[in-house]
Structure formats: structure tokens, C-alpha cells
Design an enzyme around this catalytic site. Structure first.
Site, short mmCIF file in Angstrom:
data_model
loop_
_atom_site.label_atom_id
_atom_site.label_comp_id
_atom_site.label_asym_id
_atom_site.label_seq_id
_atom_site.Cartn_x
_atom_site.Cartn_y
_atom_site.Cartn_z
N CYS A 48 -0.70 3.40 -6.59
CA CYS A 48 -1.65 2.81 -5.64
C CYS A 48 -1.83 1.38 -6.11
O CYS A 48 -2.07 1.14 -7.31
CB CYS A 48 -2.98 3.55 -5.66
SG CYS A 48 -4.29 2.70 -4.75
N CYS A 62 0.86 -1.19 0.00
CA CYS A 62 0.00 0.00 0.00
C CYS A 62 0.90 1.24 0.00
O CYS A 62 1.69 1.42 0.93
CB CYS A 62 -0.86 -0.02 1.25
SG CYS A 62 -1.88 1.46 1.46
N1 DGL Z 1 -3.90 0.33 -2.04
C1 DGL Z 1 -3.61 1.55 -1.39
C2 DGL Z 1 -2.34 2.21 -1.98
O1 DGL Z 1 -1.52 1.56 -2.59
C3 DGL Z 1 -4.61 2.61 -1.11
C4 DGL Z 1 -6.06 2.54 -1.17
C5 DGL Z 1 -6.71 3.32 -0.04
O2 DGL Z 1 -6.97 4.53 -0.18
O3 DGL Z 1 -6.94 2.68 0.99
O4 DGL Z 1 -2.13 3.38 -1.84
#
Ligand code: DGL
Length: 265
Positions: A192, A75
Site C-alpha cells: 500500500c 495505489c
Molecule cells: N494507497 C492505497 C494503496 O496503495 C490505499 C489506501 C486506501 O485504502 O485508500 O493501496
């Protein structure tokens, strides 16, 4: 570390599955636990203090319960903020996911790169520092998307997502002269982990062709390098999927390919 290492992959939701599938392909010998902190999703809508206060103690509990040999913070919104806190608090190795600005700027021919991430990720000092240090004179456009991660979750869950909803988030990435391929964005960094879930849709909707950079294969190589060398064996165990909300997800068959075909409990 055992010969069949345990890897814990963590994200706010289902986006980290795009990192998991690359890690599983690189290390089929490992046992996997995937944790989606969906009770706190989306991280992009929370303040920096809230994310630190959420993730650091939660990771302590997860390490206590699952005893991983390595943790992947799949993330960007969390990694650009909490990695240093996690490394200070726990001795297990952490591999993070941060915007691939350095390789993108090194590769861009038009010197125009866009970084598509959550609103949180594009605001981070960590991201700004990557641009200061590695832009190499490129014009870097930061695009903070409010909804794309949620749209990706919904599409994976089988709901219909409209082209217009995706386009509204995507359009600001396309900068420069649409008619002149030498004077417009040529690389979009997927900052993301949710966004590769929509890559096919985004390729079709893009106003002109660009290279999309997904850092997942590079993360998988880093993970593999930090573990005991790959023995050539394939773990016979299944894998675990944990939702912090304890919701019943009903995503069984959808999830299996991300886990390399393993049964997911
Ligand atoms: N998957 C997450 C990232 O790589 C973010 C998504 C969220 O806003 O929770 O930033």
C-alpha cells in the site's frame, strides 16, 4: 509526447506521494499533477464494483482536463483491480502499483514473506495469482490492514499516532520463531503506497529486523523508460495537487519535498 512530459499521479489519498517523490527524482523534467481521490478514501473499505465504478469514469474526466502523457496509478487497492479496465478504455499509458511479491520471494532467505496491504488488496484475485506464479515455494502471509492507511494520512497531517495503533496492524506480519533468525519472516512487502510514510515508525516497532520492500523506485524506472529519454533539463513549472473533495488541505510545506521542492498549487 512533448519534451517536458505531463505525468498524472493518482491515489485515493496521500499515499501516492511516496511514489511521486521517486518519479520526480527520476524525471525532474516533467510537469506533475497529483490527484488524491479523498472524497472516496479509503479505497480499502469499498467493494470491487464500487472502485471500478468510481475510478474508470473519474480517470476519463482527469485525462480530458489534464491531457497527461502518462498516468501512474499509485495505489495497490486500485491497480490490482482497475488497470485492465483503464487500459481498455483510454489510450494513454498507465503504470500501476502492485504488490512486489516476485522480488520479495526471490530475495527471501528464510522463505517467509509477509505482504502488508489494505483489506481489498490482499483479497484480490490479482494478488493471489502473483503468489501462485511467483512465491517460489515461500510461505506468503497476507496481512490485510484496516487502518494503517488512515493512520499514515493522520501522521502526515501532523496528528499524533500511538505506537499501539501501528503495532496492532503490524504484528501479524511477523511469523515464525522470534528467537531463530533462520526461521522467521525476513521480508515485508509494503503493498500500500501509504505505508512508506510510516516506515521509520514501523522499523522501530518491528519485533525483529526485516527488509521492507517499497516498489516506488522500480515504478519510477518504469515510468522513465516509457517517456521520451531524459534530456537533462529540469522543469521550471510548479506542480498541481488536486483533492476530489475540494477540501482546503493546509499541507503546503509538508507536500513540497514530495514534489522535489516545487511550488504546489
Ligand atoms: N494507497 C492505497 C494503496 O496503495 C490505499 C489506501 C486506501 O485504502 O485508500 O493501496
Amino acid at each position: 509526447m512533448t519534451n517536458s512530459p505531463t505525468i498524472l499521479v493518482f491515489d485515493s489519498g496521500l499515499g501516492g506521494l511516496t511514489v511521486l517523490r521517486e518519479v520526480v527524482a527520476a524525471r525532474p523534467d516533467a510537469h506533475y499533477t497529483y490527484v488524491a481521490d479523498d472524497a472516496f478514501f479509503p479505497y480499502g473499505h469499498h467493494s470491487e464494483d464500487e472502485i471500478i465504478a468510481r475510478v474508470v469514469p473519474l480517470m476519463g474526466e482527469l485525462i480530458g482536463t489534464h491531457d497527461p502523457d502518462l498516468v501512474v496509478i499509485a495505489c495497490n487497492t486500485a491497480s490490482t483491480l482497475v488497470l485492465s479496465h483503464l487500459r481498455a478504455a483510454y489510450s494513454v499509458p498507465f503504470v500501476g502499483t502492485v504488490p512486489a511479491i516476485k522480488p520479495a520471494c526471490a530475495r527471501s532467505k528464510t522463505r517467509r514473506v509477509s505482504v502488508l496491504g489494505t483489506k481489498g488488496t490482499v483479497k484480490r484475485e490479482y494478488t493471489r495469482a502473483l503468489i501462485r506464479d511467483f512465491a517460489l515455494g515461500c510461505e506468503v502471509t497476507l496481512v490485510g490492514s484496516p487502518e494503517l492507511a488512515s493512520l499514515a494520512e493522520r501522521e502526515l497531517g501532523g496528528q499524533a499516532i500511538s505506537d499501539n495503533d501501528i503495532l496492532a496492524e503490524l504484528t501479524p506480519c511477523f511469523v515464525g520463531d522470534a528467537e531463530d533468525a533462520s526461521a522467521r519472516t525476513d521480508i515485508v512487502v509494503l503493498a500500500c503506497t501509504h505505508y512508506p510514510l510510516l516506515l521509520g515508525r514501523m522499523e522501530k516497532l518491528a519485533p525483529w529486523p526485516v527488509e521492507w520492500i517499497d516498489p516506488a523506485p522500480a515504478i519510477a524506472r518504469r515510468v522513465s523508460d516509457l517517456l521520451v529519454p531524459y534530456s537533462g533539463s529540469i522543469a521550471q513549472t510548479g506542480a498541481e495537487m488536486i483533492f476530489t473533495s475540494n477540501r482546503v488541505h493546509g499541507l503546503g510545506a509538508t507536500l513540497t519535498p514530495f514534489f522535489g521542492g516545487r511550488a504546489v498549487a
